[in-house]
Scaffold this active site. Structure first.
Site, short mmCIF file in Angstrom:
data_model
loop_
_atom_site.label_atom_id
_atom_site.label_comp_id
_atom_site.label_asym_id
_atom_site.label_seq_id
_atom_site.Cartn_x
_atom_site.Cartn_y
_atom_site.Cartn_z
N GLN A 71 2.43 -5.95 -3.00
CA GLN A 71 2.77 -6.05 -1.58
C GLN A 71 4.05 -5.24 -1.29
O GLN A 71 4.32 -4.28 -1.98
CB GLN A 71 2.90 -7.51 -1.12
N ASP A 124 0.81 -1.23 0.00
CA ASP A 124 0.00 0.00 0.00
C ASP A 124 0.84 1.27 0.00
O ASP A 124 0.44 2.29 0.55
CB ASP A 124 -0.96 0.04 1.21
N GLY A 154 -4.09 -4.56 -4.41
CA GLY A 154 -5.12 -3.61 -4.81
C GLY A 154 -4.42 -2.33 -5.19
O GLY A 154 -3.99 -1.59 -4.34
N HIS A 155 -4.27 -2.11 -6.49
CA HIS A 155 -3.56 -0.92 -6.93
C HIS A 155 -4.56 0.15 -7.37
O HIS A 155 -5.27 -0.01 -8.35
CB HIS A 155 -2.57 -1.28 -8.04
N LYS A 189 2.13 2.17 -5.10
CA LYS A 189 2.79 1.67 -6.30
C LYS A 189 1.92 1.86 -7.54
O LYS A 189 2.40 2.18 -8.60
CB LYS A 189 3.12 0.18 -6.15
P1 IMP Z 1 -2.39 -12.76 1.79
O1 IMP Z 1 -1.42 -12.18 0.80
O2 IMP Z 1 -3.82 -12.55 1.39
O3 IMP Z 1 -2.06 -14.18 2.13
O4 IMP Z 1 -2.22 -11.93 3.16
C1 IMP Z 1 -1.04 -11.99 3.93
C2 IMP Z 1 -0.70 -10.64 4.53
O5 IMP Z 1 -0.31 -9.74 3.50
C3 IMP Z 1 -1.86 -9.96 5.26
O6 IMP Z 1 -1.32 -9.21 6.33
C4 IMP Z 1 -2.42 -9.01 4.20
O7 IMP Z 1 -3.10 -7.92 4.78
C5 IMP Z 1 -1.14 -8.57 3.52
N1 IMP Z 1 -1.32 -8.15 2.13
C6 IMP Z 1 -1.48 -8.92 1.04
N2 IMP Z 1 -1.58 -8.18 -0.05
C7 IMP Z 1 -1.47 -6.90 0.34
C8 IMP Z 1 -1.46 -5.67 -0.37
O8 IMP Z 1 -1.56 -5.59 -1.59
N3 IMP Z 1 -1.32 -4.56 0.40
C9 IMP Z 1 -1.17 -4.61 1.74
N4 IMP Z 1 -1.17 -5.73 2.44
C10 IMP Z 1 -1.32 -6.87 1.74
#
Ligand code: IMP
Length: 392
Positions: A186, A14, A41-42, A17
């Site tokens: 991420q 977040d 989520g971009h 990007k």
């Molecule tokens: P997962 O990727 O859904 O398995 O989540 C694992 C961790 O990564 C959690 O803490 C999510 O909130 C975090 N996470 C996954 N994708 C994003 C992103 O695009 N932005 C921020 N946090 C993310």
């Protein structure tokens, strides 16, 4: 001349990007995702309209760009086609010319989503099936896109025209000197190896993921740029040393609209953590960093930068993923004067208030990486270029 640029998150995701990739896409020929899936989520604002992309690279919003989804990603076909339809409704064309999917990417199946929803609570996952799909891949029982389209699956027919040998295609693009953007998802601290394990995602969101996730060699990566928010946010569970609780955290969350683009969850807010930024610069080899959301800090009073973690009487200056230290350290802060002015209309560095410049200079000095762009709002025009040599 810059041939290709990697844009990587240097905190907990977040970082903004999406906006930067969208901005740089204008001059790029190819935009690639190499890791993660629709957990990302971009958020991009085009002509005042907000578009959120989860899996499709942000280059799709510019006509004539090739968008590549690499083998390192995991793909939920249902979500992919919902995203394509959503774009098409907004007048954005998605064709096999503009979108390429790797035959070696893995498929997120409904059972992966179910499992994630049942078991992801402890980590605070996005519930999109990411972890279970990667677990299936690593334990060699996953389903690759190439096998998915070969059999009679629900989206096989629709998916087939988009599917290609991405490594071969990338080699061709590199040989043709196409301008390529590697779109990180991420952030460094959510990386499966270098993040705050187990509170991480299930892929390599750091620089190495580009090579393994697209099938290209490390020497082909030209510039590596870290996206760094002017403060820090985290969504989901896990250690967050500089977290600001109470009113100030609330205020920053509101001003910064810090709610998850994928899940809508409120993000926790924290002060700028120089240890995290130095760590991300080391792991990824940043040539430069981009500071985003500087405008959110306007009118927030004194600002703090964390320069050390004090643990058992000793000050640690290098980030560690040791949760015992992260959860029990005292923070060493530097305090800087803030600024009151609205900076969201600034288009040049010279237009920024002196204290904003001081804040940026201090970050540059501690992190030891030059700042090449400062972003002062979500729109394409709210972008101040400081150093062109790192860009296209
Ligand atoms: P997962 O990727 O859904 O398995 O989540 C694992 C961790 O990564 C959690 O803490 C999510 O909130 C975090 N996470 C996954 N994708 C994003 C992103 O695009 N932005 C921020 N946090 C993310």
């Amino acid at each position: 001349m810059t041939k290709n640029i990697a844009i990587l998150g240097s905190q907990f995701g977040d970082e903004g990007k999406g906006k930067i990739i969208d901005y740089l896409s204008e001059k790029a020929d190819v935009v690639c995702r190499f890791a993660g899936g629709n957990n990302a989520g971009h958020t991009i604002v085009v002509d005042g309209k907000q578009v959120i992309l989860h899996l499709i690279p942000s280059g799709i919003l510019h006509k004539g760009k090739i968008n590549v989804v690499g083998n390192g990603t995991v793909i939920d076909p249902k979500v992919l086609f919902a995203e394509i339809e959503g774009l098409q409704k907004n007048g954005i064309e998605v064709t096999p010319e503009s979108l390429v999917i790797s035959e070696n990417a893995h498929v997120i199946l409904p059972e992966h989503v179910d499992e994630d929803k049942k078991t992801g609570g402890k980590i605070g996952t996005t519930g999109r099936g990411i972890g279970p799909a990667y677990a299936a891949k690593v334990s060699r029982r996953g389903l690759r896109v190439v096998n998915y389209i070969d059999k009679n699956h629900e989206y096989s027919e629709k998916l087939r025209p988009f599917v290609k040998d991405v490594s071969l295609l990338m080699d061709q693009f590199l040989n043709e000197n196409k301008k390529i953007l590697f779109e990180g998802a991420q952030g460094t601290l959510l990386d499966i190896d270098h993040g705050t394990y187990p509170y991480v995602t299930s892929s390599n969101s750091t620089v190495g993921g580009i090579c393994t996730g697209l099938g290209i060699a490390p020497k082909k990566i030209d510039k590596v740029i870290g996206i760094t928010k002017a403060y820090v946010t985290r969504v989901g569970n896990g250690p967050f040393p500089t977290e600001i609780k109470g009113e100030l955290g609330e205020s920053l969350r509101k001003v910064g609209k810090e709610f998850g683009a994928t899940t809508g969850r409120p993000r926790s807010i924290g002060w700028f953590d120089a240890l995290i930024s130095k760590y991300a610069a080391r792991i990824n080899g940043f040539d430069a960093i981009i500071i985003t959301k500087l405008d959110v800090l306007s009118g927030q009073g004194k600002l703090k930068i964390c320069t050390g973690y004090k643990y058992k009487g000793k000050v640690i200056e290098n980030f560690t993923t040791n949760s015992e230290i992260l959860e029990n350290c005292e923070l060493v802060y530097e305090e800087l004067d803030g600024w009151e002015e609205d900076i969201s209309k600034a288009t040049k560095y010279e237009e920024l208030p002196e204290n904003a410049k001081r804040y940026l200079k201090r970050i540059e000095k501690i992190v030891k990486v030059p700042i090449c762009i400062v972003s002062v709002g979500p729109g394409r025009k709210q972008t101040i270029i400081l150093k062109k040599e790192f860009l296209f």
